[in-house]
Write an enzyme that holds these catalytic residues in place. Structure first.
Site, PDB file in Angstrom:
ATOM      1  CG  ASP A 165       6.299   7.643 -10.739  1.00  0.00           C
ATOM      2  OD1 ASP A 165       6.000   7.211 -11.807  1.00  0.00           O
ATOM      3  OD2 ASP A 165       6.157   8.956 -10.364  1.00  0.00           O
ATOM      4  CG  HIS A 166       2.575   4.019 -14.373  1.00  0.00           C
ATOM      5  ND1 HIS A 166       1.995   5.290 -13.930  1.00  0.00           N
ATOM      6  CD2 HIS A 166       2.543   3.919 -15.486  1.00  0.00           C
ATOM      7  CE1 HIS A 166       1.393   5.854 -15.050  1.00  0.00           C
ATOM      8  NE2 HIS A 166       1.862   5.210 -16.065  1.00  0.00           N
ATOM      9  CG  HIS A 197       4.348   9.942 -14.167  1.00  0.00           C
ATOM     10  ND1 HIS A 197       4.404   8.895 -12.991  1.00  0.00           N
ATOM     11  CD2 HIS A 197       3.262  10.171 -14.387  1.00  0.00           C
ATOM     12  CE1 HIS A 197       3.051   8.591 -13.192  1.00  0.00           C
ATOM     13  NE2 HIS A 197       2.384   9.340 -13.772  1.00  0.00           N
TER      14      HIS A 197
HETATM   15  C1  BG6 Z   1      -1.160   8.804 -15.132  1.00  0.00           C
HETATM   16  C2  BG6 Z   1      -1.588  10.023 -15.455  1.00  0.00           C
HETATM   17  O1  BG6 Z   1      -0.454   8.862 -14.078  1.00  0.00           O
HETATM   18  O2  BG6 Z   1      -0.271   8.822 -16.254  1.00  0.00           O
HETATM   19  C3  BG6 Z   1      -2.255  10.152 -16.750  1.00  0.00           C
HETATM   20  O3  BG6 Z   1      -2.657  10.416 -14.271  1.00  0.00           O
HETATM   21  C4  BG6 Z   1      -1.535   9.699 -17.782  1.00  0.00           C
HETATM   22  O4  BG6 Z   1      -2.959  11.341 -16.916  1.00  0.00           O
HETATM   23  C5  BG6 Z   1      -0.772   8.460 -17.521  1.00  0.00           C
HETATM   24  O5  BG6 Z   1      -2.314   9.551 -18.922  1.00  0.00           O
HETATM   25  C6  BG6 Z   1       0.187   8.216 -18.554  1.00  0.00           C
HETATM   26  O6  BG6 Z   1       0.732   7.010 -18.205  1.00  0.00           O
HETATM   27  P1  BG6 Z   1       1.192   5.896 -19.670  1.00  0.00           P
HETATM   28  O7  BG6 Z   1       1.694   5.057 -18.868  1.00  0.00           O
HETATM   29  O8  BG6 Z   1       0.018   5.521 -20.227  1.00  0.00           O
HETATM   30  O9  BG6 Z   1       2.097   6.592 -20.355  1.00  0.00           O
END
Ligand code: BG6
Length: 514
Positions: A202-203, A265
């Site tokens: 989960d980044h 997230h």
């Molecule tokens: C991803 C989603 O997990 O996270 C995307 O699938 C979203 O829809 C993205 O745009 C947002 O990540 P970050 O790191 O760009 O805020």
């Protein structure tokens, strides 16, 4: 002379986390290597780690995909991607050395022969590059490919490392589309790899400020005594994006914002904010506490969902002065789609700490500004002394900015200089960039390194994922029953449907302006 604690023991924040295990030599095998994620995130992350000298001393990257390509051509392709997406400028000599570690392996995912030759290639790599039998498999593919890949890895014995080594698998989202499919995926993964070998990414957990939440809460003595229903009025979490669906309609038009962002997230961020102090910093101690938060979320069904959850979809509008199309007009989107690109919800955590403290979450695409933040709104000072006028003073608000401009600020009241007693809110502000003087690494850098080190703290455990779906499923179900009744449209470039403002206004509150 007395030595300070810092002289005796280096400050881990200044010196880098001294508790981090060392990333070990390994081969990183990326399935789905010709895809977007590999080009935009994974290879740039590995390159940046190489440039910062953070990679283990020996590494080999095997890119696995179905298209016909050779090593040289593929490296060139990746070089272009890295030049475009890397956090830091690409230095030719570093890229050249790093690129030598990348090789391309063509196979159909269902073809066992491709895995037999992969196994041979990895054994050879262990000898030639010194990767010591350690294998990190990265599944950057759609979940319907998992079964083929994992079953074949098991058939050729790659789910187990040779003597003295390790084998781990990193799994990308979406991890299921509901509880049932998540359980099914977990069964598929766990058929080949044990839970200890599995790293569900989960980044958001790899983002610097997300990691700092635990430090803020538990390395400072002043917050924890206030961190409860006695002092906190409510909490807001916002993840706003100016981007639209960006060519991902195939996936997004089935998922929607609730599954795409909230299930994973936002609930992860909520767990970090709401969890009890763990007994130690071990991955399972932390995740044990996080999962209790999700388990304590008050479940919503039927009308309660309709009252507490607002869904919206963007219509045409303008972002930064540029006209943009409606969601239903985007390429690949069903022109009658009832999929939400915006969600606002009010939830409750039924435990002693958070009883009666509402939490408001909102996520949306095509909003006027991109930014993710958590704000903790404290109760007002009692209505005596300075707070008894007709216009009451603002609340103290602690804001954790996850991105951009990562940092933490605290809003408090101060007297305006002068001879009369006038009070205005001011902000105490900490910015990562200026305080530490160096940019934060990308989330994928940290997470890849953690997986190479065997540290699963920032990865979602099986029960966390399943509990999160158990909370989300009834909301999706209530929406299904409602069909597109209850889907509100908002102009691109606005802050979402009015109904989302009403959700807070009903409680006498308002969304914080980003
Ligand atoms: C991803 C989603 O997990 O996270 C995307 O699938 C979203 O829809 C993205 O745009 C947002 O990540 P970050 O790191 O760009 O805020």
């Amino acid at each position: 002379m007395n030595r300070t604690a810092e002289q005796i023991q280096p400050n881990p924040l200044r010196e880098g986390l001294s508790t981090r295990a060392v990333p070990q030599p390994c081969s990183v095998v990326i399935f789905g290597a010709t895809g977007d994620l590999t080009h935009r995130k994974l290879i740039p992350a590995l390159y940046n780690l190489a440039a910062d000298g953070e990679l283990p001393p020996a590494i080999g990257v095997v890119a696995v995909a179905r298209r016909d390509k050779n090593d040289e051509g593929f490296r060139k392709e990746l070089e272009e991607a890295v030049r475009k997406f890397s956090r830091q400028n690409v230095r030719d000599e570093i890229w050249k050395t790093f690129a030598q570690a990348i090789s391309y392996h063509r196979t159909e995912f269902h073809d066992l022969k491709g895995y037999e030759s992969l196994a041979e290639r990895l054994t050879k790599m262990d000898k030639e590059r010194g990767t010591r039998g350690n294998r990190l498999f990265y599944l950057a593919v759609a979940p319907d490919q998992f079964d083929d890949i994992l079953t074949n890895l098991k058939k050729v014995g790659l789910n187990k490392a040779p003597e003295g080594g390790w084998a781990r698998v990193i799994v990308e989202k979406p991890f299921g589309t509901d509880l049932e499919s998540a359980r099914q995926l977990n069964r598929i993964v766990n058929n080949s790899f044990s839970e200890e070998q599995t790293y569900r990414i989960d980044h958001f957990l790899g983002k610097e400020t997300a990691q700092n939440i635990l430090v803020l809460r538990f390395a400072n003595a002043i917050f924890e005594p206030l961190w409860n229903t006695r002092y906190i009025d409510h909490v807001q979490i916002t993840a706003a994006e100016t981007l639209g669906v960006e060519g991902r309609a195939g996936y997004y038009d089935k998922a929607g914002a609730l599954r795409d962002m909230v299930q994973n997230h936002l609930l992860q961020l909520l767990c970090l904010i709401a969890m009890e102090p763990p007994t130690d910093l071990g991955p399972n101690s932390i995740r044990d506490e996080k999962v209790k938060v999700v388990r304590s979320l008050r479940r919503m069904t039927g009308d309660v969902v309709i009252e507490n959850v607002v869904r919206g979809q963007y219509s045409a509008g303008a972002i930064n002065g540029k006209p943009v199309a409606a969601y239903r007009e985007e390429q690949g989107v069903d022109p009658k789609s009832a999929i939400e690109t915006y969600v606002a919800l009010r939830l409750n955590i039924d435990d002693w700490r958070w009883a009666d403290v509402p939490v408001y979450l909102r996520v949306g695409k095509r909003l006027p500004k991109s930014g993710t933040e958590i704000s903790v709104h404290f109760k007002k000072a009692p209505p005596v002394l300075f707070n008894k006028e007709a216009v009451t003073l603002d609340q103290n608000v602690l804001v954790v900015r996850i991105q951009p401009d990562e940092g933490i600020s605290l809003r408090m009241q101060a007297k305006i200089p002068g001879t009369s007693l006038r009070i205005e809110p001011v902000k105490m502000d900490f910015h990562y960039g200026t305080s530490f003087g160096k940019p934060s690494p990308e989330a994928y850098e940290r997470l890849l390194l953690d997986a190479m080190s065997g540290d699963a703290t920032l990865f979602a455990r099986r029960d966390e994922v399943e509990e999160a779906w158990a909370f989300i499923d009834p909301i999706e179900q209530a929406w299904q029953e409602q069909k597109d009744k209850g889907l509100y449209f908002y102009s691109s470039g606005s802050w979402g449907p009015d109904e989302a403002d009403d959700l807070l206004a009903r409680d006498g509150r308002a969304w914080r302006r980003l």
